[in-house]
Structure formats: C-alpha cells, structure tokens
Enzyme design. Structure first.
Site, PDB file in Angstrom:
ATOM      1  N   LYS A  67       0.822  -1.214   0.000  1.00  0.00           N
ATOM      2  CA  LYS A  67       0.000   0.000   0.000  1.00  0.00           C
ATOM      3  C   LYS A  67       0.862   1.273   0.000  1.00  0.00           C
ATOM      4  O   LYS A  67       0.611   2.184  -0.768  1.00  0.00           O
ATOM      5  CB  LYS A  67      -0.922   0.038   1.242  1.00  0.00           C
ATOM      6  CG  LYS A  67      -1.885  -1.123   1.338  1.00  0.00           C
ATOM      7  CD  LYS A  67      -2.882  -0.909   2.470  1.00  0.00           C
ATOM      8  CE  LYS A  67      -2.299  -0.927   3.860  1.00  0.00           C
ATOM      9  NZ  LYS A  67      -1.763  -2.235   4.301  1.00  0.00           N
TER      10      LYS A  67
ATOM     11  N   ARG B  11      -9.864   0.567   8.577  1.00  0.00           N
ATOM     12  CA  ARG B  11      -9.472  -0.805   8.916  1.00  0.00           C
ATOM     13  C   ARG B  11     -10.595  -1.557   9.611  1.00  0.00           C
ATOM     14  O   ARG B  11     -10.431  -2.741   9.936  1.00  0.00           O
ATOM     15  CB  ARG B  11      -8.253  -0.773   9.841  1.00  0.00           C
ATOM     16  CG  ARG B  11      -6.914  -0.857   9.128  1.00  0.00           C
ATOM     17  CD  ARG B  11      -5.833  -0.717  10.167  1.00  0.00           C
ATOM     18  NE  ARG B  11      -4.616  -1.405   9.865  1.00  0.00           N
ATOM     19  CZ  ARG B  11      -3.537  -0.813   9.335  1.00  0.00           C
ATOM     20  NH1 ARG B  11      -3.565   0.442   9.002  1.00  0.00           N
ATOM     21  NH2 ARG B  11      -2.443  -1.512   9.151  1.00  0.00           N
TER      22      ARG B  11
ATOM     23  N   ARG C 149      11.378  -6.455   5.523  1.00  0.00           N
ATOM     24  CA  ARG C 149      11.262  -5.013   5.805  1.00  0.00           C
ATOM     25  C   ARG C 149      11.763  -4.711   7.217  1.00  0.00           C
ATOM     26  O   ARG C 149      12.456  -3.720   7.436  1.00  0.00           O
ATOM     27  CB  ARG C 149       9.799  -4.563   5.638  1.00  0.00           C
ATOM     28  CG  ARG C 149       9.639  -3.055   5.770  1.00  0.00           C
ATOM     29  CD  ARG C 149       8.244  -2.601   5.408  1.00  0.00           C
ATOM     30  NE  ARG C 149       7.279  -2.900   6.467  1.00  0.00           N
ATOM     31  CZ  ARG C 149       5.966  -2.675   6.378  1.00  0.00           C
ATOM     32  NH1 ARG C 149       5.459  -2.158   5.275  1.00  0.00           N
ATOM     33  NH2 ARG C 149       5.161  -2.970   7.372  1.00  0.00           N
TER      34      ARG C 149
ATOM     35  N   ARG D 110      11.737  -1.453  11.657  1.00  0.00           N
ATOM     36  CA  ARG D 110      10.385  -1.121  12.126  1.00  0.00           C
ATOM     37  C   ARG D 110       9.957  -2.104  13.223  1.00  0.00           C
ATOM     38  O   ARG D 110       9.968  -3.322  13.015  1.00  0.00           O
ATOM     39  CB  ARG D 110       9.418  -1.141  10.944  1.00  0.00           C
ATOM     40  CG  ARG D 110       8.125  -0.452  11.281  1.00  0.00           C
ATOM     41  CD  ARG D 110       7.242  -0.339  10.077  1.00  0.00           C
ATOM     42  NE  ARG D 110       5.887  -0.747  10.437  1.00  0.00           N
ATOM     43  CZ  ARG D 110       4.844  -0.624   9.673  1.00  0.00           C
ATOM     44  NH1 ARG D 110       4.960  -0.102   8.481  1.00  0.00           N
ATOM     45  NH2 ARG D 110       3.657  -1.018  10.085  1.00  0.00           N
TER      46      ARG D 110
ATOM     47  N   ARG E 167      -0.848  -9.219  13.592  1.00  0.00           N
ATOM     48  CA  ARG E 167      -1.404  -8.225  12.661  1.00  0.00           C
ATOM     49  C   ARG E 167      -2.176  -8.909  11.534  1.00  0.00           C
ATOM     50  O   ARG E 167      -3.187  -8.380  11.062  1.00  0.00           O
ATOM     51  CB  ARG E 167      -0.281  -7.356  12.086  1.00  0.00           C
ATOM     52  CG  ARG E 167       0.247  -6.363  13.127  1.00  0.00           C
ATOM     53  CD  ARG E 167       1.656  -5.896  12.802  1.00  0.00           C
ATOM     54  NE  ARG E 167       1.750  -5.100  11.602  1.00  0.00           N
ATOM     55  CZ  ARG E 167       2.877  -4.968  10.881  1.00  0.00           C
ATOM     56  NH1 ARG E 167       3.977  -5.607  11.240  1.00  0.00           N
ATOM     57  NH2 ARG E 167       2.879  -4.217   9.818  1.00  0.00           N
TER      58      ARG E 167
HETATM   59  P1  AMP Z   1       0.429   0.487   9.023  1.00  0.00           P
HETATM   60  O1  AMP Z   1       1.669   1.327   8.866  1.00  0.00           O
HETATM   61  O2  AMP Z   1      -0.711   0.993   8.192  1.00  0.00           O
HETATM   62  O3  AMP Z   1       0.687  -0.972   8.830  1.00  0.00           O
HETATM   63  O4  AMP Z   1      -0.048   0.665  10.545  1.00  0.00           O
HETATM   64  C1  AMP Z   1       0.763   0.266  11.639  1.00  0.00           C
HETATM   65  C2  AMP Z   1      -0.083   0.102  12.878  1.00  0.00           C
HETATM   66  O5  AMP Z   1      -0.718   1.343  13.211  1.00  0.00           O
HETATM   67  C3  AMP Z   1      -1.235  -0.894  12.773  1.00  0.00           C
HETATM   68  O6  AMP Z   1      -0.804  -2.221  13.023  1.00  0.00           O
HETATM   69  C4  AMP Z   1      -2.190  -0.385  13.857  1.00  0.00           C
HETATM   70  O7  AMP Z   1      -1.745  -0.744  15.147  1.00  0.00           O
HETATM   71  C5  AMP Z   1      -2.023   1.119  13.722  1.00  0.00           C
HETATM   72  N1  AMP Z   1      -3.006   1.686  12.758  1.00  0.00           N
HETATM   73  C6  AMP Z   1      -2.718   2.274  11.546  1.00  0.00           C
HETATM   74  N2  AMP Z   1      -3.856   2.641  10.936  1.00  0.00           N
HETATM   75  C7  AMP Z   1      -4.878   2.284  11.747  1.00  0.00           C
HETATM   76  C8  AMP Z   1      -6.301   2.363  11.657  1.00  0.00           C
HETATM   77  N3  AMP Z   1      -6.905   2.888  10.589  1.00  0.00           N
HETATM   78  N4  AMP Z   1      -7.032   1.881  12.704  1.00  0.00           N
HETATM   79  C9  AMP Z   1      -6.450   1.347  13.780  1.00  0.00           C
HETATM   80  N5  AMP Z   1      -5.120   1.216  13.917  1.00  0.00           N
HETATM   81  C10 AMP Z   1      -4.328   1.679  12.919  1.00  0.00           C
END
Ligand code: AMP
Length: 190
Positions: free
Chosen positions: A14, A89, A128, A134, A145
């Site tokens: 993404k 999400r 990654r 990260r 996740r």
């Molecule tokens: P990402 O970088 O999009 O993979 O997000 C990393 C982490 O941030 C996720 O595993 C969630 O813990 C949190 N997070 C990001 N976006 C959301 C969302 N829309 N709703 C809830 N948690 C989020």
C-alpha cells in the site's frame, strides 16, 4: 475529486504504490500508520497511547482513529483527491469515512484491494523489519497483525462491494506491473 482507498493486508504494498499514485496523479496521501509513527517519534501523548497498541499488533480504538483522520482531512480542503492508506481498517471506520466525505459533497471513488497470499506477506514483512528496523515487523507481531487483518479489516471488502467501488488487484508481481494495473483502474474512475 479522486478519493482512493488503498487496501490490503500489512505488507501488501500500500505504501509503495501510494507514493507512485501521488507522483502520477498529484493527490494528497494520508497514511494513518505514518501519522502514528511520527507521534511516537515525537513522544506525544497520542504517540504513547498508540505505541501500546501497535507493539501488540492491535488496532488503535476506532473513536481515536476517526478523530485523527478527521483532523488530517481538514488540512486537505482544496485537494484534487486523497489516497487513504491504512484507513479504514474496520467497518466503523469505513462508515465514518463515508460520512466525512459525504459532508464535503464527496465519496470514495474506488477501493483498490491489493491481494497478496499470507506466506508472501510474512516474507516481505520480515525482510522489511530487517532493513528498516520497524518495531512491529517481527514474526510474533506480524502474526497478530495478520489475524487482526483477517478478522477486523478483510470484511471491508464486502462493505465496498456493496458500495460498488471495490476493485481487486493481484498484488504479486513487480512494482511496475502492479502500478500499471492500478493506473488502469484509476483511469476508469477519473
Ligand atoms: P500500518 O503502517 O498501516 O501498517 O499501521 C501500523 C499500525 O498502526 C497498525 O498495526 C495499527 O496498530 C495502527 N493503525 C494504523 N492505521 C490504523 C487504523 N486505521 N485503525 C487502527 N489502527 C491503525
């Protein structure tokens, strides 16, 4: 207005594809994961709250996340369109996004689902983690996740099918190949 939800499991590409869409179509980009990681880096109260959930591979509570999204969206009033990356999400977030956009006389134009099998997601995320450090890209958190994705996020495919904006893309292949398919999809809705 071209409002794109770029959708998919963690590691589906993404973020990478969003950067390219921004370059080609001149849209604004909201990555909720990036917003939260910046808050954590800056040591804010929000960052401290978010870190607890992120490190456990859990989602930040909907009410908090929807408030964050609304305040970022307010900065994009004169935008040509927005890419929503990592949001929504949950169904509650998708409904809230619809309301927010409808209030502005807009809606989601297309939801692009980058579909990648779990074994490949795991490989990509482990790599990654090694390359970027990260914190949530370790095997134990990745597994959590992926479960969260399957149970709480994947049902959104049906939400957008019902909206008539769902677009499936096979997310396995070269970056260029996948970007080509995304471009095709976007040309159709523009
Ligand atoms: P990402 O970088 O999009 O993979 O997000 C990393 C982490 O941030 C996720 O595993 C969630 O813990 C949190 N997070 C990001 N976006 C959301 C969302 N829309 N709703 C809830 N948690 C989020």
């Amino acid at each position: 207005m071209l409002n794109i939800v770029i959708f998919g499991a963690p590691g589906s590409g993404k973020g990478t594809q969003s950067e390219r869409i921004v370059e080609k179509f001149g849209l604004n980009h909201i990555s909720t994961g990036e917003v939260l990681r910046t808050e954590i880096k800056n040591g804010t109260e929000l960052g401290k709250t978010a870190e607890g959930y992120i490190s456990q591979g859990q989602l930040i509570p909907d009410a908090l996340m929807i408030d964050i999204l609304a305040s970022v969206l307010d900065h994009f009033k004169d935008s040509k369109g927005v890419i929503f990356d990592g949001f929504p999400r949950t169904t509650r977030q998708a409904e809230a996004l619809k309301v927010m956009l409808n209030e502005r006389g807009q809606d989601v134009s297309v939801m692009i689902d980058l579909d990648v099998p779990e074994e490949e997601l795991m490989d990509r995320l482990i790599k990654r983690g090694q390359q970027t450090g990260r914190a949530d890209d370790n095997e134990e958190t990745i597994k959590k996740r992926l479960v969260v994705y399957q149970t709480q996020t994947a049902p959104l495919k049906d939400f957008y099918r019902n909206e008539g904006t769902y677009y499936h893309i096979n997310g396995v292949g070269s970056m260029e190949e996948i970007f080509g398919k995304i471009t095709e999809a976007l040309e159709k809705v523009k």
